[in-house]
Design a protein around this motif. Structure first.
Motif, PDB file in Angstrom:
ATOM      1  N   THR A  56       0.811  -1.219   0.000  1.00  0.00           N
ATOM      2  CA  THR A  56       0.000   0.000   0.000  1.00  0.00           C
ATOM      3  C   THR A  56       0.842   1.266   0.000  1.00  0.00           C
ATOM      4  N   ALA A  57       2.156   1.148   0.230  1.00  0.00           N
ATOM      5  CA  ALA A  57       3.016   2.338   0.315  1.00  0.00           C
ATOM      6  C   ALA A  57       3.429   2.860  -1.051  1.00  0.00           C
ATOM      7  N   LEU A  58       3.269   2.066  -2.095  1.00  0.00           N
ATOM      8  CA  LEU A  58       3.722   2.494  -3.416  1.00  0.00           C
ATOM      9  C   LEU A  58       2.883   3.651  -3.941  1.00  0.00           C
ATOM     10  N   ALA A  59       3.555   4.675  -4.427  1.00  0.00           N
ATOM     11  CA  ALA A  59       2.867   5.845  -4.961  1.00  0.00           C
ATOM     12  C   ALA A  59       2.878   5.870  -6.483  1.00  0.00           C
ATOM     13  N   HIS A  60       3.912   5.295  -7.109  1.00  0.00           N
ATOM     14  CA  HIS A  60       4.023   5.376  -8.558  1.00  0.00           C
ATOM     15  C   HIS A  60       4.990   4.317  -9.057  1.00  0.00           C
ATOM     16  N   LEU A  61       4.662   3.756 -10.210  1.00  0.00           N
ATOM     17  CA  LEU A  61       5.533   2.794 -10.875  1.00  0.00           C
ATOM     18  C   LEU A  61       5.972   3.381 -12.205  1.00  0.00           C
ATOM     19  N   ASP A  62       7.272   3.494 -12.393  1.00  0.00           N
ATOM     20  CA  ASP A  62       7.837   4.042 -13.625  1.00  0.00           C
ATOM     21  C   ASP A  62       8.470   2.900 -14.410  1.00  0.00           C
ATOM     22  N   GLN A  63       7.772   2.456 -15.450  1.00  0.00           N
ATOM     23  CA  GLN A  63       8.276   1.337 -16.243  1.00  0.00           C
ATOM     24  C   GLN A  63       9.510   1.712 -17.051  1.00  0.00           C
ATOM     25  N   VAL A  64       9.554   2.954 -17.497  1.00  0.00           N
ATOM     26  CA  VAL A  64      10.673   3.381 -18.334  1.00  0.00           C
ATOM     27  C   VAL A  64      11.983   3.301 -17.559  1.00  0.00           C
ATOM     28  N   HIS A  65      11.972   3.807 -16.315  1.00  0.00           N
ATOM     29  CA  HIS A  65      13.187   3.818 -15.501  1.00  0.00           C
ATOM     30  C   HIS A  65      13.256   2.637 -14.534  1.00  0.00           C
ATOM     31  N   GLU A  66      12.258   1.742 -14.612  1.00  0.00           N
ATOM     32  CA  GLU A  66      12.193   0.569 -13.741  1.00  0.00           C
ATOM     33  C   GLU A  66      12.343   0.978 -12.278  1.00  0.00           C
ATOM     34  N   GLU A  67      11.460   1.849 -11.866  1.00  0.00           N
ATOM     35  CA  GLU A  67      11.549   2.414 -10.528  1.00  0.00           C
ATOM     36  C   GLU A  67      10.159   2.550  -9.910  1.00  0.00           C
ATOM     37  N   CYS A  68      10.072   2.264  -8.614  1.00  0.00           N
ATOM     38  CA  CYS A  68       8.865   2.517  -7.839  1.00  0.00           C
ATOM     39  C   CYS A  68       9.163   3.641  -6.852  1.00  0.00           C
ATOM     40  N   SER A  69       8.215   4.544  -6.683  1.00  0.00           N
ATOM     41  CA  SER A  69       8.397   5.586  -5.689  1.00  0.00           C
ATOM     42  C   SER A  69       7.466   5.340  -4.512  1.00  0.00           C
ATOM     43  N   VAL A  70       7.925   5.713  -3.322  1.00  0.00           N
ATOM     44  CA  VAL A  70       7.131   5.576  -2.104  1.00  0.00           C
ATOM     45  C   VAL A  70       7.141   6.898  -1.360  1.00  0.00           C
ATOM     46  N   LYS A  71       6.054   7.172  -0.667  1.00  0.00           N
ATOM     47  CA  LYS A  71       5.942   8.429   0.069  1.00  0.00           C
ATOM     48  C   LYS A  71       6.556   8.277   1.462  1.00  0.00           C
ATOM     49  N   LEU A  72       7.827   7.913   1.478  1.00  0.00           N
ATOM     50  CA  LEU A  72       8.559   7.708   2.724  1.00  0.00           C
ATOM     51  C   LEU A  72       9.953   8.302   2.565  1.00  0.00           C
TER      52      LEU A  72
END
Length: 261
Positions: A56-72
Motif C-alpha cells: 500500500t506504500a507504493l505511490a508510482h511505478l515508472d516502467q521506463v526507468h524501472e523504478e517505484c516511488s514511495v511516500k517515505l
C-alpha cells in the motif's frame, strides 16, 4: 492490468528524498493470494539490510526507468523495525510495521483492502464474508480469526514458490515459472506454468482458484484440473498483454465462475 512479478523484481525503490534500494522479493498471503509486502534490499547505505514495505506504500511505478516511488523518507526507512526476512513474519511484526509507517493494516479493511498498485483504490470497503474461499488456502473464518489474534499470517515468498512443481490431478505437468500480479490491488491473478517437463515449449496460465493444495515441505502445487485440460489451455505469451476478455475466456475454459458473477 497484469504484471509479471519477475519483471518488477529488481525495480529500484525511490523515497521522497533519495534512493532506498531495490525490490528483491514479494510476500503474499496464502489465504487470499494478495501480495502484502515488498522485500527491499537497501544496499550499501544500510549495510545491506533488508526492509519490508507494505504494498500500500507504493505511490508510482515508472516502467521506463524501472523504478517505484514511495511516500517515505530515507530516515523513516532507516528507523523502521528490524525484520528477519528469512523467517516467517508474524502478525505482531506486521502490525508493528504498519503502525510505524502510519498505514492501516489490510485486515482493517476486510483483509483485502488498502491503496492499490499505482495509487488506485482497491477493495477497502469489502467485507471478509464476501470473499470466497480459495482451494488450497485457509478458510475465511480461520483467516479472519488470525487477523484478530497474534498468529502468524502464513505469508509466502514469491521467490520461494517460483519453480515449485505443478501436479495435475493425474500427474506432474511442469513448474511455477512466474506470477501475474493485478495492478489495482496486488492480487495474484495467475501462476505462469512452464510445462516443458511434460511437453516442450508451452507455458500456460493457472488461476489460484484452480489450486487445490500447496505442499510447502514438498515444494508442490496441486491442481484440481487434469493434464489434458492444462495441455489444451491457450499458450501464454509474455509479450502480449492479458486483457479482461482473455481472463474471462481462461476462467470459462477451466470452468471457474468469475468473481463478480
Amino acid at each position: 492490468m497484469l504484471w509479471n512479478a519477475s519483471a518488477i523484481n529488481g525495480y529500484s525503490i525511490s523515497g521522497s528524498d533519495g534512493h532506498i534500494g531495490s525490490i528483491s522479493d514479494f510476500l503474499f498471503d496464502d489465504a487470499t493470494w494478495h501480495v502484502r509486502w515488498l522485500v527491499v534490499e537497501t544496499g550499501g547505505w544500510l549495510s545491506g539490510r533488508k526492509v519490508l514495505l507494505p504494498s500500500t506504500a507504493l505511490a508510482h511505478l515508472d516502467q521506463v526507468h524501472e523504478e517505484c516511488s514511495v511516500k517515505l523518507t530515507m530516515q523513516q526507512i532507516k528507523d523502521s523495525p528490524d525484520v528477519d526476512t528469512e523467517r516467517p513474519v508474524s502478525r505482531q511484526m506486521e502490525a508493528s510495521i504498519y503502525g510505524y509507517y502510519g498505514y492501516s493494516p489490510y485486515w482493517d479493511y476486510g483483509y483485502l483492502g488498502g491503496i492499490g498498485f499505482l495509487g488506485g483504490s482497491a477493495y477497502a470497503g469489502e467485507l471478509a464474508g464476501s470473499v470466497p474461499d480459495l482451494p488450497g488456502s485457509r478458510s475465511k473464518t480461520e483467516t479472519v480469526n488470525a487477523a484478530h489474534s497474534h498468529d502468524d499470517v502464513h505469508l509466502r515468498s514469491v521467490k520461494a514458490v517460483t519453480h515449485y512443481d505443478i501436479h495435475a490431478s493425474d500427474g506432474l505437468i511442469g513448474h511455477v515459472e512466474d506470477f501475474l500480479v493485478q495492478d489495482v490491488d496486488w492480487s495474484i491473478g495467475y501462476l505462469v506454468v512452464d510445462t516443458k517437463n511434460w511437453w516442450p515449449g508451452k507455458k500456460v496460465l493457472i488461476s489460484p482458484r484452480s489450486v487445490k493444495e500447496i505442499d510447502w515441505s514438498s515444494r508442490l502445487v496441486s491442481l484440481d484440473a487434469d493434464r489434458h485440460t492444462v495441455k489444451g489451455a491457450p499458450a501464454y505469451d509474455a509479450s502480449i498483454t492479458v486483457g479482461q476478455a482473455d481472463e474471462d475466456a481462461l476462467l470459462n475454459y477451466y470452468g471457474i465462475e468469475p468473481a463478480n458473477a
